[in-house]
Write a protein that holds these residues in place. Structure first.
Motif, PDB file in Angstrom:
ATOM      1  N   MET A   1       0.842  -1.191   0.000  1.00  0.00           N
ATOM      2  CA  MET A   1       0.000   0.000   0.000  1.00  0.00           C
ATOM      3  C   MET A   1       0.880   1.245   0.000  1.00  0.00           C
ATOM      4  O   MET A   1       1.775   1.386   0.816  1.00  0.00           O
ATOM      5  N   ARG A   2       0.635   2.135  -0.931  1.00  0.00           N
ATOM      6  CA  ARG A   2       1.390   3.377  -1.014  1.00  0.00           C
ATOM      7  C   ARG A   2       0.768   4.408  -0.084  1.00  0.00           C
ATOM      8  O   ARG A   2      -0.448   4.527  -0.016  1.00  0.00           O
ATOM      9  N   PRO A   3       1.607   5.152   0.627  1.00  0.00           N
ATOM     10  CA  PRO A   3       1.045   6.164   1.533  1.00  0.00           C
ATOM     11  C   PRO A   3       0.422   7.320   0.755  1.00  0.00           C
ATOM     12  O   PRO A   3       0.782   7.587  -0.392  1.00  0.00           O
ATOM     13  N   ALA A   4      -0.502   7.987   1.402  1.00  0.00           N
ATOM     14  CA  ALA A   4      -1.068   9.214   0.852  1.00  0.00           C
ATOM     15  C   ALA A   4      -0.077  10.343   1.135  1.00  0.00           C
ATOM     16  O   ALA A   4       0.454  10.439   2.242  1.00  0.00           O
ATOM     17  N   ILE A   5       0.179  11.177   0.143  1.00  0.00           N
ATOM     18  CA  ILE A   5       1.000  12.369   0.327  1.00  0.00           C
ATOM     19  C   ILE A   5       0.027  13.528   0.448  1.00  0.00           C
ATOM     20  O   ILE A   5      -0.801  13.745  -0.443  1.00  0.00           O
ATOM     21  N   ARG A   6       0.117  14.245   1.560  1.00  0.00           N
ATOM     22  CA  ARG A   6      -0.840  15.319   1.820  1.00  0.00           C
ATOM     23  C   ARG A   6      -0.159  16.436   2.593  1.00  0.00           C
ATOM     24  O   ARG A   6       0.894  16.229   3.200  1.00  0.00           O
ATOM     25  N   PRO A   7      -0.783  17.628   2.598  1.00  0.00           N
ATOM     26  CA  PRO A   7      -0.240  18.711   3.419  1.00  0.00           C
ATOM     27  C   PRO A   7      -0.295  18.334   4.900  1.00  0.00           C
ATOM     28  O   PRO A   7      -1.259  17.709   5.356  1.00  0.00           O
TER      29      PRO A   7
END
Length: 151
Positions: A1-7
């Motif tokens: 599972m790829r992580p979410a990139i977020r502010p």
């Protein structure tokens, strides 16, 4: 599972401070919780996190208000357990999206071969060095990624 990139948000502060202390304890030095709180609140900073239910990485950019001024990549880190899984590349890609059309500068310890290789893979090239800049006498390598339309 790829992580979410977020502010990053205020609730991420403690996790980012802990990750920074883990990743920078023996090199250029971890930033204090006060310094991180300042980074989170500044309008000229972009802090992105890699989130897998927990923060496993981050990147910090200084984005000057004038488009002709280069962006500075101030910090990038991934938890040791998640290294070599592509998270740093995800963070770099997200950072480059934020900086679209602008030159980017960064500084890295000369002996941090993994980071130098990562940056080179994204088009960064060495433009200068600061001899003996880091504790222990290690050089700092200044790198730049120049946008092609600025040549």
């Amino acid at each position: 599972m790829r992580p979410a990139i977020r502010p990053a948000v205020a609730a991420d502060l403690e996790s980012v401070v802990s990750l920074d202390a883990l990743c920078f304890k023996s090199s250029s030095g971890a930033w204090s919780a006060v310094s991180w709180a300042d980074e989170f609140s500044r309008s000229d900073r972009v802090v992105l996190v890699a989130d897998e239910g927990a923060v496993v990485g981050y990147v910090v950019l200084l984005v000057p208000p004038f488009a002709e001024d280069p962006v500075e990549l101030l910090r990038i880190a991934v938890t040791p357990a998640e290294r070599r899984t592509g998270i740093a590349s995800q963070l770099m890609s997200a950072a480059l999206s934020v900086c679209a059309g602008r030159d980017i500068l960064l500084e890295v310890a000369a002996g941090n071969f993994a980071a130098v290789k990562l940056y080179q893979g994204y088009g960064f090239g060495e433009i200068s060095r600061r001899a003996g800049y880091y504790a222990g006498g290690e050089d700092a390598v200044i790198m730049r990624r120049q946008e092609k339309d600025n040549d």
